[in-house]
Scaffold this motif. Structure first.
Motif, PDB file in Angstrom:
ATOM      1  N   ASP A  16       3.462   2.573   2.847  1.00 51.23           N
ATOM      2  CA  ASP A  16       4.144   1.453   3.480  1.00 51.23           C
ATOM      3  C   ASP A  16       5.585   1.392   2.976  1.00 51.23           C
ATOM      4  OD1 ASP A  16       1.931   0.806   4.896  1.00 51.23           O
ATOM      5  OD2 ASP A  16       1.307  -0.860   3.607  1.00 51.23           O
ATOM      6  N   GLU A  48      -2.899   2.369  -4.217  1.00 51.46           N
ATOM      7  CA  GLU A  48      -3.376   3.535  -3.475  1.00 51.46           C
ATOM      8  C   GLU A  48      -4.419   3.096  -2.456  1.00 51.46           C
ATOM      9  OE1 GLU A  48      -2.838   7.398  -2.645  1.00 51.46           O
ATOM     10  OE2 GLU A  48      -2.087   6.624  -4.536  1.00 51.46           O
ATOM     11  N   ARG A  49      -4.290   3.564  -1.242  1.00 49.64           N
ATOM     12  CA  ARG A  49      -5.214   3.162  -0.177  1.00 49.64           C
ATOM     13  C   ARG A  49      -6.643   3.613  -0.448  1.00 49.64           C
ATOM     14  NH1 ARG A  49      -3.040   1.606   4.776  1.00 49.64           N
ATOM     15  NH2 ARG A  49      -0.759   1.635   4.857  1.00 49.64           N
ATOM     16  N   ASP A  50      -6.797   4.787  -1.026  1.00 49.30           N
ATOM     17  CA  ASP A  50      -8.131   5.368  -1.180  1.00 49.30           C
ATOM     18  C   ASP A  50      -8.769   5.052  -2.515  1.00 49.30           C
ATOM     19  OD1 ASP A  50      -7.790   6.539   1.283  1.00 49.30           O
ATOM     20  OD2 ASP A  50      -6.901   8.361   0.442  1.00 49.30           O
ATOM     21  N   LEU A  82       0.841  -1.190   0.000  1.00 47.32           N
ATOM     22  CA  LEU A  82       0.000   0.000   0.000  1.00 47.32           C
ATOM     23  C   LEU A  82       0.878   1.243   0.000  1.00 47.32           C
ATOM     24  CD1 LEU A  82      -2.638  -0.963   2.709  1.00 47.32           C
ATOM     25  CD2 LEU A  82      -2.819  -1.237   0.244  1.00 47.32           C
ATOM     26  N   ILE A 104      -5.845  -5.624   1.778  1.00 49.17           N
ATOM     27  CA  ILE A 104      -6.609  -4.385   1.637  1.00 49.17           C
ATOM     28  C   ILE A 104      -8.082  -4.770   1.668  1.00 49.17           C
ATOM     29  CG2 ILE A 104      -6.961  -2.305   0.271  1.00 49.17           C
ATOM     30  CD1 ILE A 104      -4.397  -2.963  -1.194  1.00 49.17           C
TER      31      ILE A 104
END
Length: 363
Positions: free
Chosen positions: A43, A143-145, A40, A205
């Motif tokens: 990280d 990407e986290r979002d 991610l 995720i």
């Protein structure tokens, strides 16, 4: 240890060995190769490479991004605003580790571990006799979002699992692969809740999908019974998602009637999340018998259910006993009347028999 110092020391030692013994072989091979990884953003990632040869080979790290025209570029310790750290050791064989902190999407691409023990491997104009050997690994930075998990991506949303497992694909593909492009069976209201799509990265995720509907209110019992003077309890619940934010009770379902206020008169209301309870103290046959409506409201609408309350007199418990007593009295009366009617005839028959016996003896 600094990468440039290590590289120079290794190259110098190799030149000395080659000068002293012309028969030394230049064969180089990998003992361990870097492995592809998924991470991610924000990280970190670590790649490991290990090579063997005689002389001991030098190891370098190179990178090629995902842009169409991007080419390989060598990485060094402190690159990318000091986010890249490279450590190397040269003992019996060569080992090197590259560590990249605070990952961004631009860090996605091909990472290449190169090893060579040719004396001319770093010569600016002279080509080395032995080519660099290479081992590659892909690093995927997600990407986290940017998790496409929403009911729109699940059109129509598959159900049947509370959580799913998928690879680096969108949630729509994830659910379709897991459930065979399944569709909702029945009403959407029956499948409201929280669903998850898990991307199997390292770490995992998780994308969350909320299937939200207005309250689907249900009465615990559609008809409740209570004895006069006791406490009546009426209960409603909401099994759907999201939870109820406000409960209200109404008497007899009148559109213009005011809601029952908790603590007013003989009414006590206890509500918690998806359950509500109305207690009526000292039930009265004339005042409390009738229909009660429980109404629930959340951010998506409202719903209601009806509970019918029947109040019985305290003597109602004696009615079965009184019925039995009445039946016994009726039976006794019938038997008495029957016996009353039969006795005169039986008495006359006895006198006649007696008269016959006396006359017979007289003769």
């Amino acid at each position: 240890m600094c990468w440039s110092v290590c590289s120079g020391a290794a190259a110098e030692s190799q030149r000395v060995l080659l000068a002293g013994d012309a028969t030394i072989k230049n064969n180089t091979g990998f003992i361990k190769s870097p492995l592809s990884q998924k991470r991610l953003t924000q990280d970190s990632v670590e790649l490991y490479c290990e090579a063997i040869g005689n002389p001991i080979p030098e190891i370098q790290w190179w990178f090629e991004g995902n842009e169409p025209n991007e080419t390989y570029a060598q990485l060094w310790d402190g690159a990318r605003q000091d986010r890249v750290k490279i450590n190397a050791t040269y003992n019996l064989h060569s080992t090197s580790t590259i560590y990249i902190a605070n990952l961004t999407r631009d860090d996605s691409g091909m990472y290449e571990c190169r090893a060579s023990n040719d004396p001319d491997r770093n010569h600016l104009s002279k080509s080395p006799k032995v080519k660099w050997i290479r081992s590659q690994a892909n690093v995927f930075v997600i990407e986290r979002d940017l998790l496409p998990c929403s009911p729109l991506h699940l059109c129509p949303m598959s159900v049947g699992l509370e959580s799913g497992v998928c690879g680096s694909v969108g949630c729509a593909e994830c659910w379709s692969d897991l459930l065979g492009f399944g569709r909702i069976e029945g009403k959407l209201e029956e499948h409201s809740g929280i669903y998850e799509c898990v991307y199997k990265t390292s770490p995992d995720i998780t994308g969350q999908v909320n299937v939200s509907v207005p309250p689907q209110v249900m009465a615990y019992k559609k008809s409740e019974h209570g004895n006069e003077g006791d406490t009546g309890v009426l209960t409603c619940k909401n099994p759907s998602f999201p939870p109820v934010s406000f409960w209200a009770w109404y008497r007899n379902g009148q559109e213009v009637s005011a809601p029952i206020i908790n603590g007013s008169g003989r009414y006590i209301i206890k509500s918690s999340g998806n359950k509500t309870e109305l207690r009526i103290l000292k039930l009265n046959i004339e005042e409390d018998t009738g229909d009660y409506h429980c109404n629930a409201t959340n951010s998506y609408g409202s719903g209601s259910a009806v509970v019918n309350l029947r109040v019985r007199s305290r003597l109602a418990a004696l009615w079965p006993f009184l019925g039995i007593v009445a039946e016994v009295l009726v039976l006794v009366t019938i038997i008495f009347i029957y016996e009353k009617r039969r006795k005169p005839d039986e008495v006359l028959d006895g006198k006649r028999c007696l008269g016959l016996n006396l006359s017979g003896e007289a003769k």
